[in-house]
Design a protein around this motif. Sequence first.
Motif, PDB file in Angstrom:
ATOM      1  N   THR A  43       0.851  -1.186   0.000  1.00 53.18           N
ATOM      2  CA  THR A  43       0.000   0.000   0.000  1.00 53.18           C
ATOM      3  C   THR A  43       0.887   1.237   0.000  1.00 53.18           C
ATOM      4  O   THR A  43       2.103   1.144   0.127  1.00 53.18           O
ATOM      5  N   CYS A  44       0.282   2.388  -0.103  1.00 53.67           N
ATOM      6  CA  CYS A  44       1.045   3.643  -0.071  1.00 53.67           C
ATOM      7  C   CYS A  44       1.764   3.821   1.267  1.00 53.67           C
ATOM      8  O   CYS A  44       2.742   4.542   1.354  1.00 53.67           O
ATOM      9  N   ASP A  48       6.349   1.869  -1.868  1.00 54.28           N
ATOM     10  CA  ASP A  48       6.452   3.132  -2.596  1.00 54.28           C
ATOM     11  C   ASP A  48       5.253   3.390  -3.510  1.00 54.28           C
ATOM     12  O   ASP A  48       5.137   4.446  -4.108  1.00 54.28           O
ATOM     13  N   LYS A  49       4.340   2.406  -3.618  1.00 51.31           N
ATOM     14  CA  LYS A  49       3.132   2.576  -4.420  1.00 51.31           C
ATOM     15  C   LYS A  49       2.058   1.605  -3.946  1.00 51.31           C
ATOM     16  O   LYS A  49       2.344   0.611  -3.293  1.00 51.31           O
ATOM     17  N   CYS A  50       0.818   1.902  -4.270  1.00 50.82           N
ATOM     18  CA  CYS A  50      -0.288   0.990  -3.983  1.00 50.82           C
ATOM     19  C   CYS A  50      -0.494   0.156  -5.244  1.00 50.82           C
ATOM     20  O   CYS A  50      -1.037   0.627  -6.229  1.00 50.82           O
TER      21      CYS A  50
END
Length: 78
Positions: A43-44, A48-50
């Motif tokens: 996840t965020c 570093d990203k979802c």
Amino acid sequence: MLLDLSEMKEMCLAVQKWLNERFCNSDYWGISQLHGILIRQGTCENCDKCDYCVVGSDNSMAKEYEIVKEEKGFLVSR
């Protein structure tokens, strides 16, 4: 008691983390109610990203993953 700016920032980050954990983890339940399976590696909040994919509950890809709670308390697919 008045808080200085750094204390306020720390408190806001703690509240944001608490909310993110609850909202992100509830995604699994919500999608399951639509007969889907959420496949998410991160996840965020813990990555570093979802990064996610939603498939139907009968899709063979759904059987390749299990939902686990990682060390920060977030549910992820492994």
